[in-house]
Design a protein around this motif. Structure first.
Motif, PDB file in Angstrom:
ATOM      1  N   SER A  81       0.818  -1.209   0.000  1.00 36.81           N
ATOM      2  CA  SER A  81       0.000   0.000   0.000  1.00 36.81           C
ATOM      3  C   SER A  81       0.855   1.264   0.000  1.00 36.81           C
ATOM      4  N   HIS A  82       1.992   1.256   0.649  1.00 35.99           N
ATOM      5  CA  HIS A  82       2.860   2.434   0.648  1.00 35.99           C
ATOM      6  C   HIS A  82       3.346   2.735  -0.756  1.00 35.99           C
ATOM      7  N   ARG A  83       3.750   1.709  -1.476  1.00 39.81           N
ATOM      8  CA  ARG A  83       4.217   1.897  -2.854  1.00 39.81           C
ATOM      9  C   ARG A  83       3.075   2.349  -3.754  1.00 39.81           C
ATOM     10  N   LEU A  84       1.868   1.833  -3.549  1.00 42.11           N
ATOM     11  CA  LEU A  84       0.729   2.242  -4.372  1.00 42.11           C
ATOM     12  C   LEU A  84       0.422   3.724  -4.181  1.00 42.11           C
ATOM     13  N   VAL A  85       0.505   4.199  -2.959  1.00 40.47           N
ATOM     14  CA  VAL A  85       0.294   5.629  -2.714  1.00 40.47           C
ATOM     15  C   VAL A  85       1.404   6.424  -3.407  1.00 40.47           C
ATOM     16  N   GLY A  86       2.619   5.928  -3.351  1.00 40.94           N
ATOM     17  CA  GLY A  86       3.723   6.576  -4.054  1.00 40.94           C
ATOM     18  C   GLY A  86       3.472   6.661  -5.551  1.00 40.94           C
ATOM     19  N   LEU A  87       2.903   5.622  -6.110  1.00 42.00           N
ATOM     20  CA  LEU A  87       2.559   5.637  -7.536  1.00 42.00           C
ATOM     21  C   LEU A  87       1.483   6.673  -7.829  1.00 42.00           C
ATOM     22  N   LEU A  88       0.531   6.827  -6.915  1.00 43.83           N
ATOM     23  CA  LEU A  88      -0.491   7.862  -7.108  1.00 43.83           C
ATOM     24  C   LEU A  88       0.154   9.239  -7.162  1.00 43.83           C
ATOM     25  N   TYR A  89       1.108   9.498  -6.270  1.00 45.83           N
ATOM     26  CA  TYR A  89       1.818  10.774  -6.317  1.00 45.83           C
ATOM     27  C   TYR A  89       2.531  10.948  -7.654  1.00 45.83           C
ATOM     28  N   GLU A  90       3.254   9.932  -8.080  1.00 44.91           N
ATOM     29  CA  GLU A  90       3.988  10.012  -9.352  1.00 44.91           C
ATOM     30  C   GLU A  90       3.053  10.275 -10.519  1.00 44.91           C
ATOM     31  N   GLU A  91       1.963   9.523 -10.569  1.00 41.46           N
ATOM     32  CA  GLU A  91       1.003   9.673 -11.670  1.00 41.46           C
ATOM     33  C   GLU A  91       0.302  11.028 -11.616  1.00 41.46           C
ATOM     34  N   GLY A  92       0.013  11.505 -10.408  1.00 43.52           N
ATOM     35  CA  GLY A  92      -0.626  12.818 -10.263  1.00 43.52           C
ATOM     36  C   GLY A  92       0.282  13.931 -10.751  1.00 43.52           C
ATOM     37  N   VAL A  93       1.547  13.878 -10.368  1.00 41.87           N
ATOM     38  CA  VAL A  93       2.515  14.882 -10.811  1.00 41.87           C
ATOM     39  C   VAL A  93       2.656  14.837 -12.330  1.00 41.87           C
ATOM     40  N   ALA A  94       2.755  13.638 -12.878  1.00 34.82           N
ATOM     41  CA  ALA A  94       2.890  13.497 -14.333  1.00 34.82           C
ATOM     42  C   ALA A  94       1.664  14.053 -15.051  1.00 34.82           C
ATOM     43  N   ALA A  95       0.476  13.793 -14.528  1.00 35.69           N
ATOM     44  CA  ALA A  95      -0.752  14.298 -15.153  1.00 35.69           C
ATOM     45  C   ALA A  95      -0.796  15.822 -15.114  1.00 35.69           C
ATOM     46  N   LEU A  96      -0.389  16.408 -14.007  1.00 33.09           N
ATOM     47  CA  LEU A  96      -0.394  17.870 -13.891  1.00 33.09           C
ATOM     48  C   LEU A  96       0.629  18.504 -14.829  1.00 33.09           C
ATOM     49  N   ARG A  97       1.787  17.898 -14.936  1.00 31.44           N
ATOM     50  CA  ARG A  97       2.800  18.433 -15.862  1.00 31.44           C
ATOM     51  C   ARG A  97       2.345  18.293 -17.310  1.00 31.44           C
ATOM     52  N   ALA A  98       1.697  17.180 -17.614  1.00 33.79           N
ATOM     53  CA  ALA A  98       1.178  17.000 -18.971  1.00 33.79           C
ATOM     54  C   ALA A  98       0.068  18.008 -19.265  1.00 33.79           C
ATOM     55  N   ALA A  99      -0.753  18.318 -18.270  1.00 36.54           N
ATOM     56  CA  ALA A  99      -1.792  19.336 -18.452  1.00 36.54           C
ATOM     57  C   ALA A  99      -1.161  20.688 -18.746  1.00 36.54           C
ATOM     58  N   VAL A 145      -6.262  16.799 -16.744  1.00 36.50           N
ATOM     59  CA  VAL A 145      -6.891  17.414 -15.570  1.00 36.50           C
ATOM     60  C   VAL A 145      -7.834  16.415 -14.909  1.00 36.50           C
ATOM     61  N   ALA A 146      -8.598  15.700 -15.706  1.00 39.06           N
ATOM     62  CA  ALA A 146      -9.518  14.693 -15.157  1.00 39.06           C
ATOM     63  C   ALA A 146      -8.737  13.615 -14.409  1.00 39.06           C
ATOM     64  N   ARG A 147      -7.621  13.192 -14.974  1.00 35.15           N
ATOM     65  CA  ARG A 147      -6.798  12.168 -14.311  1.00 35.15           C
ATOM     66  C   ARG A 147      -6.215  12.709 -13.007  1.00 35.15           C
ATOM     67  N   ALA A 148      -5.685  13.914 -13.045  1.00 43.23           N
ATOM     68  CA  ALA A 148      -5.091  14.500 -11.841  1.00 43.23           C
ATOM     69  C   ALA A 148      -6.131  14.673 -10.739  1.00 43.23           C
ATOM     70  N   THR A 149      -7.309  15.155 -11.080  1.00 42.07           N
ATOM     71  CA  THR A 149      -8.336  15.351 -10.048  1.00 42.07           C
ATOM     72  C   THR A 149      -8.815  14.017  -9.496  1.00 42.07           C
ATOM     73  N   ALA A 150      -8.893  13.001 -10.337  1.00 37.50           N
ATOM     74  CA  ALA A 150      -9.280  11.668  -9.851  1.00 37.50           C
ATOM     75  C   ALA A 150      -8.227  11.125  -8.886  1.00 37.50           C
ATOM     76  N   ILE A 151      -6.962  11.356  -9.197  1.00 34.44           N
ATOM     77  CA  ILE A 151      -5.883  10.895  -8.319  1.00 34.44           C
ATOM     78  C   ILE A 151      -5.923  11.646  -6.994  1.00 34.44           C
ATOM     79  N   LEU A 152      -6.133  12.951  -7.042  1.00 30.97           N
ATOM     80  CA  LEU A 152      -6.232  13.732  -5.807  1.00 30.97           C
ATOM     81  C   LEU A 152      -7.413  13.264  -4.960  1.00 30.97           C
TER      82      LEU A 152
END
Length: 132
Positions: free
Chosen positions: A29-47, A63-70
């Motif tokens: 679960s710790h790594r999965l949360v870390g992946l959410l952070y990584e994916e969220g940052v990537a989505a925001l930078r891509a936006a 934006v939809a992906r980033a907000t879903a991750i948040l």
């Protein structure tokens, strides 16, 4: 033959799905949360990049992906065990999500970059907890 062509109609999306499946298989679960952070940052930078390039459909998708991750990060908080830290993170995620949604109606990439930086800082703190 059509069956295979359909699966690879968007090779980049197919690669992302395979990559994500590989990174999440067997992760704790710790790594999965870390992946959410990584994916969220990537989505925001891509936006941000999409906003700069006036690629509004891509910006909207990211934006939809980033907000879903948040939202997922906020929904996954354990207020019983996390106490004040969980409440602070909930406020942070909610506020960041609102900022991203507000920025989504404009064309300025800066708010997405700022949000990515903020989320990356929290993600780094999360990763350092595991390392210590």
């Amino acid at each position: 033959m059509t069956r295979y062509a359909t699966a690879l109609a968007n090779p980049a999306a197919t690669y992302r799905q395979i990559d994500l499946a590989g990174r999440t298989t067997g992760a704790d679960s710790h790594r999965l949360v870390g992946l959410l952070y990584e994916e969220g940052v990537a989505a925001l930078r891509a936006a941000a990049c999409a906003a700069e390039g006036r690629q509004y459909a891509i910006k909207s998708e990211r934006v939809a992906r980033a907000t879903a991750i948040l939202f997922a990060l906020e929904a996954g908080l354990d207020f019983d065990r996390g106490g004040e830290v969980s409440r602070t993170l909930a406020t942070f995620y909610h506020g960041l999500r609102q900022e991203v949604l507000h920025a989504s109606i404009g064309t300025d990439p800066a708010p997405f970059r700022e949000a990515a930086t903020s989320l990356e800082e929290i993600g780094s703190a999360w990763a350092s907890v595991r390392a210590s």
